[in-house]
Design an enzyme around this catalytic site. Structure first.
Site, PDB file in Angstrom:
ATOM      1  N   LYS A 160      37.822 -16.792   9.544  1.00  0.00           N
ATOM      2  CA  LYS A 160      36.769 -17.259   8.629  1.00  0.00           C
ATOM      3  C   LYS A 160      37.335 -17.405   7.219  1.00  0.00           C
ATOM      4  O   LYS A 160      36.621 -17.790   6.298  1.00  0.00           O
ATOM      5  CB  LYS A 160      35.608 -16.253   8.584  1.00  0.00           C
ATOM      6  CG  LYS A 160      34.752 -16.167   9.820  1.00  0.00           C
ATOM      7  CD  LYS A 160      33.381 -15.538   9.505  1.00  0.00           C
ATOM      8  CE  LYS A 160      33.316 -14.064   9.708  1.00  0.00           C
ATOM      9  NZ  LYS A 160      31.984 -13.475   9.563  1.00  0.00           N
ATOM     10  N   LYS A 195      38.128 -14.868   5.437  1.00  0.00           N
ATOM     11  CA  LYS A 195      37.531 -13.773   4.663  1.00  0.00           C
ATOM     12  C   LYS A 195      38.485 -12.586   4.669  1.00  0.00           C
ATOM     13  O   LYS A 195      38.888 -12.117   5.728  1.00  0.00           O
ATOM     14  CB  LYS A 195      36.205 -13.332   5.320  1.00  0.00           C
ATOM     15  CG  LYS A 195      34.975 -13.944   4.661  1.00  0.00           C
ATOM     16  CD  LYS A 195      33.707 -13.210   5.125  1.00  0.00           C
ATOM     17  CE  LYS A 195      32.594 -13.457   4.137  1.00  0.00           C
ATOM     18  NZ  LYS A 195      31.356 -12.754   4.478  1.00  0.00           N
TER      19      LYS A 195
HETATM   20  N1  C2G Z   1      23.009 -11.539   3.529  1.00  0.00           N
HETATM   21  C1  C2G Z   1      21.755 -11.525   2.905  1.00  0.00           C
HETATM   22  N2  C2G Z   1      21.682 -11.326   1.572  1.00  0.00           N
HETATM   23  C2  C2G Z   1      22.816 -11.117   0.832  1.00  0.00           C
HETATM   24  C3  C2G Z   1      24.073 -11.115   1.456  1.00  0.00           C
HETATM   25  C4  C2G Z   1      24.158 -11.331   2.822  1.00  0.00           C
HETATM   26  O1  C2G Z   1      20.716 -11.703   3.568  1.00  0.00           O
HETATM   27  N3  C2G Z   1      22.693 -10.915  -0.510  1.00  0.00           N
HETATM   28  C5  C2G Z   1      23.050 -11.781   4.981  1.00  0.00           C
HETATM   29  C6  C2G Z   1      23.836 -13.045   5.343  1.00  0.00           C
HETATM   30  O2  C2G Z   1      23.021 -14.199   5.195  1.00  0.00           O
HETATM   31  C7  C2G Z   1      24.199 -12.764   6.801  1.00  0.00           C
HETATM   32  C8  C2G Z   1      24.340 -11.230   6.824  1.00  0.00           C
HETATM   33  O3  C2G Z   1      23.727 -10.735   5.618  1.00  0.00           O
HETATM   34  O4  C2G Z   1      23.123 -13.151   7.665  1.00  0.00           O
HETATM   35  C9  C2G Z   1      25.788 -10.790   6.856  1.00  0.00           C
HETATM   36  O5  C2G Z   1      26.442 -11.379   5.737  1.00  0.00           O
HETATM   37  P1  C2G Z   1      28.067 -11.382   5.760  1.00  0.00           P
HETATM   38  O6  C2G Z   1      28.544 -10.018   6.056  1.00  0.00           O
HETATM   39  O7  C2G Z   1      28.533 -12.111   4.542  1.00  0.00           O
HETATM   40  O8  C2G Z   1      28.345 -12.251   7.065  1.00  0.00           O
HETATM   41  P2  C2G Z   1      29.015 -13.701   7.149  1.00  0.00           P
HETATM   42  O9  C2G Z   1      30.393 -13.655   6.612  1.00  0.00           O
HETATM   43  O10 C2G Z   1      28.030 -14.669   6.633  1.00  0.00           O
HETATM   44  O11 C2G Z   1      29.216 -13.839   8.735  1.00  0.00           O
HETATM   45  O12 C2G Z   1      28.880 -15.907  12.963  1.00  0.00           O
HETATM   46  C10 C2G Z   1      28.177 -15.613  11.769  1.00  0.00           C
HETATM   47  C11 C2G Z   1      29.080 -14.916  10.779  1.00  0.00           C
HETATM   48  O13 C2G Z   1      29.703 -13.793  11.374  1.00  0.00           O
HETATM   49  C12 C2G Z   1      28.285 -14.466   9.566  1.00  0.00           C
END
Ligand code: C2G
Length: 154
Positions: A57, A59
């Site tokens: 990703k 990340k």
């Molecule tokens: N999230 C949120 N509010 C934030 C930050 C994150 O609601 N201020 C939500 C994101 O929208 C996501 C979840 O928390 O639904 C996890 O966020 P991340 O850990 O950043 O995950 P991400 O890298 O978006 O990975 O296959 C899908 C991916 O694995 C999602």
């Protein structure tokens, strides 16, 4: 005869939700989406991205997979944690876990609509003002302002 495709009656009324994420430097935005998802179902499965998948990703994470998975699985609102290793495992996860509902934050809006024939797909508003990137920024700022005394080995 063939095992009935339908789930046994006692399971039929248990709705299963799933969501996925990295959950690095676990924060209130992560907690809120997990709790809001759990409020929409009876059982919550969470796919936590492995370190290898995060590399895919693009990340970089501060916290290794095992610790991120342990934190998420310790939450009262989470029933099961599975590793998320690829973009295309969701279909199999939905089938294997009899998932009724996939929830993601709305930064993902539209991205998983192809799964709508397998389960309900819901995008919830992100929690404003918090992100792993912002958290990292606060730590950098605190360090720059000398908030953390450098402890040298005595
Ligand atoms: N999230 C949120 N509010 C934030 C930050 C994150 O609601 N201020 C939500 C994101 O929208 C996501 C979840 O928390 O639904 C996890 O966020 P991340 O850990 O950043 O995950 P991400 O890298 O978006 O990975 O296959 C899908 C991916 O694995 C999602």
């Amino acid at each position: 005869g063939l095992r009935s495709r339908r789930r046994p009656a006692e399971e039929a009324d248990v709705t299963v939700g799933i969501t996925y994420g990295t959950f690095d430097l676990f924060h209130i935005g992560h907690l809120r989406i997990l709790e809001r998802t759990r409020a929409l179902c009876d059982r919550l499965v969470v796919g936590v991205s492995t370190d290898e998948f995060n590399a895919l990703k693009g990340k970089r994470t501060a916290v290794p997979f095992h610790d991120r998975a342990s934190i998420v699985s310790a939450l009262r609102c989470v029933d099961e944690v599975i590793p998320e290793e690829s973009w295309d495992q969701k279909q199999g996860d939905i089938t294997r876990h009899s998932v009724d509902l996939l929830v993601m934050g709305d930064d993902w809006r539209g991205k998983f609509d192809d799964l709508a024939d397998l389960c309900e797909v819901v995008y919830l508003p992100r929690t404003p003002g918090i992100s792993t990137t912002e958290l990292r920024g606060h730590v950098v700022e605190l360090t720059a302002n000398g908030a953390f005394a450098v402890v040298t080995q005595g």
